[in-house]
Write a protein that holds these residues in place. Structure first.
Motif, PDB file in Angstrom:
ATOM      1  N   TYR A 156      60.089  43.220  38.983  1.00 23.98           N
ATOM      2  CA  TYR A 156      60.998  42.295  38.302  1.00 23.98           C
ATOM      3  C   TYR A 156      61.415  42.896  36.965  1.00 23.98           C
ATOM      4  O   TYR A 156      60.755  43.790  36.417  1.00 23.98           O
ATOM      5  CB  TYR A 156      60.355  40.917  38.104  1.00 23.98           C
ATOM      6  N   TYR A 157      62.521  42.395  36.429  1.00 26.60           N
ATOM      7  CA  TYR A 157      63.083  42.895  35.180  1.00 26.60           C
ATOM      8  C   TYR A 157      63.206  41.771  34.160  1.00 26.60           C
ATOM      9  O   TYR A 157      63.157  40.577  34.502  1.00 26.60           O
ATOM     10  CB  TYR A 157      64.469  43.503  35.426  1.00 26.60           C
ATOM     11  N   SER A 248      55.417  34.285  42.750  1.00 22.11           N
ATOM     12  CA  SER A 248      56.092  34.944  41.626  1.00 22.11           C
ATOM     13  C   SER A 248      55.211  34.939  40.376  1.00 22.11           C
ATOM     14  O   SER A 248      55.096  35.945  39.665  1.00 22.11           O
ATOM     15  CB  SER A 248      57.417  34.245  41.318  1.00 22.11           C
ATOM     16  N   GLU A 249      54.587  33.797  40.116  1.00 19.98           N
ATOM     17  CA  GLU A 249      53.790  33.669  38.898  1.00 19.98           C
ATOM     18  C   GLU A 249      52.535  34.529  38.964  1.00 19.98           C
ATOM     19  O   GLU A 249      52.098  35.092  37.949  1.00 19.98           O
ATOM     20  CB  GLU A 249      53.466  32.202  38.646  1.00 19.98           C
ATOM     21  N   GLU A 250      51.943  34.655  40.153  1.00 18.41           N
ATOM     22  CA  GLU A 250      50.791  35.548  40.308  1.00 18.41           C
ATOM     23  C   GLU A 250      51.188  36.983  39.991  1.00 18.41           C
ATOM     24  O   GLU A 250      50.469  37.695  39.265  1.00 18.41           O
ATOM     25  CB  GLU A 250      50.250  35.470  41.744  1.00 18.41           C
ATOM     26  N   TRP A 251      52.326  37.420  40.515  1.00 18.03           N
ATOM     27  CA  TRP A 251      52.755  38.803  40.285  1.00 18.03           C
ATOM     28  C   TRP A 251      53.018  39.050  38.803  1.00 18.03           C
ATOM     29  O   TRP A 251      52.630  40.091  38.256  1.00 18.03           O
ATOM     30  CB  TRP A 251      54.003  39.110  41.105  1.00 18.03           C
ATOM     31  N   MET A 252      53.652  38.109  38.143  1.00 16.92           N
ATOM     32  CA  MET A 252      53.967  38.300  36.722  1.00 16.92           C
ATOM     33  C   MET A 252      52.707  38.304  35.869  1.00 16.92           C
ATOM     34  O   MET A 252      52.651  38.990  34.849  1.00 16.92           O
ATOM     35  CB  MET A 252      54.927  37.203  36.244  1.00 16.92           C
ATOM     36  N   ARG A 253      51.690  37.538  36.269  1.00 10.46           N
ATOM     37  CA  ARG A 253      50.427  37.544  35.511  1.00 10.46           C
ATOM     38  C   ARG A 253      49.731  38.891  35.591  1.00 10.46           C
ATOM     39  O   ARG A 253      49.081  39.324  34.624  1.00 10.46           O
ATOM     40  CB  ARG A 253      49.493  36.445  36.023  1.00 10.46           C
ATOM     41  N   GLU A 254      49.843  39.573  36.716  1.00 10.31           N
ATOM     42  CA  GLU A 254      49.076  40.798  36.930  1.00 10.31           C
ATOM     43  C   GLU A 254      49.894  42.075  36.793  1.00 10.31           C
ATOM     44  O   GLU A 254      49.340  43.167  36.842  1.00 10.31           O
ATOM     45  CB  GLU A 254      48.418  40.758  38.319  1.00 10.31           C
TER      46      GLU A 254
END
Length: 692
Positions: A156-157, A248-254
């Protein structure tokens, strides 16, 4: 995996129920049987409200899956508007109101949203962030247009506007076409395998319409009865040693972002093509085909951009009229919001938001603007919302307001007359035509019609066979289209905008068939040329006089003729009195068929139906759905030609013929000497305008 589900405001109950039974319900049932599969799920507010009313058990199931972490709810603008088409205050208001609804249901406020039609403009991060949005999903073609390559889109950007940050997840076009249309599930798994790395730092996103899972043509059998979706979820689970489903939120956290990016205005590739003028679409398709056949499309598709989505408002003037009507109502609500709060203003905003639903403002593979019931729903909400604001603004029971303004933003003034009973809008510069006539208490625009115009896909119709079939399920963008019988006969394209009070001078021998098929000669220059106008108030009435000194071609000679039409409205009455005067300014006699044309909404029907009536002085028309009755009374009996206006448009099911207007042409055989004056009067009465 992000799945978006939506139904337009005003869609038929049976369509929503079919979508529920064949798509929304079975998708959740299959998903629930595969608890390791995670989905970011969006229901538009339109659909959410319908589900809450008719199938609350489905939302209860979704809520349980949210608690388990299998579903990540996405918010959005409540009634699914194309965000750049509406004011920022409405963007924020729609998003915040829907986020609040979802928070009440799921116990948490969503941070991510679905962007309607994935239409992007660079200033969106600011209002989205102000509405509490942290991230959204848009097509990979947006990023490619900024110069990024396929392999750079696996994450993501970040982007920003005036310092307001927003995270963007690229949607894979490849996956959109593979899922669920790949002949074998293994083809999707093989593609994912080609992207995988030992470290597992790559993310690929599928984001698309949920209706492709069961509601699109032939997909119910393919996805559910043949088990494609179940097999796909099973394959993902069987390969979980190297495929992991993330929210999405899991990916952004890690994981950190891939960097900052600023994207140009864009929409998904198909929509960008549909926004082009009809004559440019074959050129664009030829360009794409050349690069595809040369094996270079993958490298250059980001730079092979189609049209700009706002140009739907140029391509379709009817969409522009609705859009500018919407902006006018939004402005009225904004002006009154500080003075008047409470339930009435809340209702006006709700109606406005519903009227901003995107579907009726453009046209692509789905019917959109071409579907009369969707346009009707937009006008209904706009008229009702505006009536609330106008009643709050006026202390008297009966009133008449007039405004001269560039309503449609074409550089020319229109005349706008409002009362508690009717609205009447005129375009002096466009033949002195009448382009909107509203019965306000019924929320009905009597002149909601669509002009017949050439579309890029019309060139395909002659080569198609009726009811062609295919052996495999394909995306609606790839399907072989079917057609009704004799559609070619309906491919008639209008010379002028299909409004009303359009003034014609025809050769005396002209027939109904010639007029309806546009095979006649127009002798006058009154259809689209400008009329001068004056306005007068007399007590409780108001008049508009439209005048043009034009020409009528008789035996090859242009003869001068003065045409004057006067429209009169009276406070508190659902009545329009129209008077015509023709003055022969030449030194020669003029003989012709003179008449004026009305194009009524397709739901308004009556008289003796299509055909010719002579010596008519009264015509009754009726809108069956609302019960509204409209009477046309002629002071001087004349002839009437009545015929339907059909368009041919594409939909997800193929090409179809749609009734867009009922045409009434009141006319007389006139023959008058030099300096002779000819007159007639017409009264339009809406008989039950006050009833609900």
């Amino acid at each position: 995996m992000a799945v978006h589900n939506h139904q337009p405001v005003g869609n038929f109950e049976e369509v929503l129920e079919k979508a529920y039974q064949e798509s929304y319900l079975p998708f959740i049932e299959v998903l629930q049987s595969h608890p390791q599969i995670k989905v970011s799920l969006h229901y538009s507010g339109v659909l959410y409200d319908w589900l809450e009313k008719t199938h609350p058990d489905l939302l209860e199931r979704v809520a349980k899956m949210v608690v388990l972490g299998q579903i990540e709810p996405l918010t959005g603008a409540y009634y699914e508007p194309i965000l750049p088409f509406i004011p920022d205050s409405d963007k924020i208001g729609q998003i915040e109101s829907f986020s609040l609804r979802l928070q009440e249901r799921f116990g948490r406020r969503p941070r991510g949203m679905w962007l309607a039609e994935r239409v992007w403009e660079p200033d969106l991060p600011k209002p989205l962030a102000q509405a509490g949005i942290d991230y959204t999903f848009i097509d990979d073609i947006h990023f490619k247009a900024a110069g990024l390559r396929e392999e750079e889109l696996l994450g993501y950007y970040l982007t920003e506007e005036e310092g307001y940050l927003l995270k963007l997840f690229p949607i894979s076009r490849k996956l959109r076409y593979l899922i669920p249309f790949a002949p074998k599930v293994q083809e999707v798994i093989d593609y994912l395998r080609s992207l995988a790395t030992p470290s597992g730092e790559r993310l690929i996103v599928l984001g698309d319409d949920g209706e492709k899972f069961g509601l699109w043509p032939e997909t119910y059998e393919w996805v559910y009865q043949n088990g494609w979706l179940n097999d796909f979820f099973t394959a993902l689970e069987e390969n979980r040693d190297w495929i992991r489903m993330w929210s999405s939120e899991e990916w952004m956290r890690e994981n950190e972002s891939l960097g900052r990016v600023y994207l140009p205005t864009s929409a998904y590739q198909e929509m960008a093509e549909w926004a082009l003028p009809a004559k440019s679409i074959p050129l664009y398709e030829e360009l794409i085909t050349r690069f595809k056949n040369g094996g270079e499309l993958e490298w250059f598709e980001g730079f092979l951009r189609g049209g700009f989505h706002r140009n739907f408002l140029v391509k379709y003037p009817e969409a522009n009229l609705m859009h500018k009507r919407m902006l006018r109502v939004s402005e009225k609500i904004a002006r009154l919001s500080d003075e008047h709060g409470g339930l009435l203003m809340d209702e006006a905003k709700r109606l406005l938001y519903q009227a901003q639903c995107n579907c009726a403002y453009w046209h692509g593979i789905f019917g959109g603007l071409y579907l009369p019931h969707l346009r009707r729903a937009v006008y209904n909400r706009l008229i009702e919302a505006e009536l609330i604001t106008d009643e709050l603004s006026h202390t008297k029971a009966h009133w008449l307001d007039k405004e001269i303004a560039d309503f449609d933003r074409d550089g020319n003034p229109e005349i706008l007359i409002d009362s508690p009973v009717i609205n009447l809008y005129l375009a002096p510069h466009r033949g002195g035509s009448l382009f909107e006539l509203d019965c306000r208490k019924r929320g009905l625009n009597l002149l909601d019609v669509l002009t017949r115009r050439e579309e890029g896909y019309h060139r395909e119709i002659p080569s198609l066979k009726e009811e062609e079939t295919q052996l495999e399920t394909k995306s609606i963008h790839e399907r072989i289209k079917t057609k009704e019988e004799n559609l070619e006969e309906c491919l008639i394209f209008d010379r002028y905008h299909r409004a009303s009070l359009i003034d014609h001078f025809l050769p005396p021998q002209t027939t109904l068939r010639e007029f309806s098929q546009l095979e006649y000669e127009e002798l006058g220059d009154f259809i689209s040329e400008p009329y001068a106008h004056t306005m007068n108030r007399e007590g409780n009435s108001f008049s508009v006089v439209l005048v043009r000194t034009g020409k009528v071609k008789i035996q090859g000679v242009d003869l001068p003729l003065l045409l004057k039409k006067r429209l009169k409205l009276v406070e508190g009455e659902a009545l329009v009195e129209i008077g015509y005067e023709l003055l022969n300014l030449s030194s020669m006699p003029i003989e012709a068929l003179f008449g004026f044309e009305f194009n009524l909404s397709p739901q308004i029907r009556g008289g003796e139906g299509p055909g010719e009536s002579k010596d008519i002085d009264l015509l009754k028309m009726e809108d069956k759905e609302s019960g509204l009755r409209v009477y046309f009374r002629l002071e001087q009996p004349g002839s009437l030609w009545q015929f339907p206006i059909f368009t041919v448009s594409q939909s997800e099911k193929g090409f179809e013929r749609i009734l867009q207007a009922n045409n009434l042409f009141f006319h007389w055989h006139i023959s008058f000497r030099p300096n002779e004056l000819w007159k007639t009067n017409l009264t339009i009465e809406i008989a039950n305008a006050y009833s609900f």
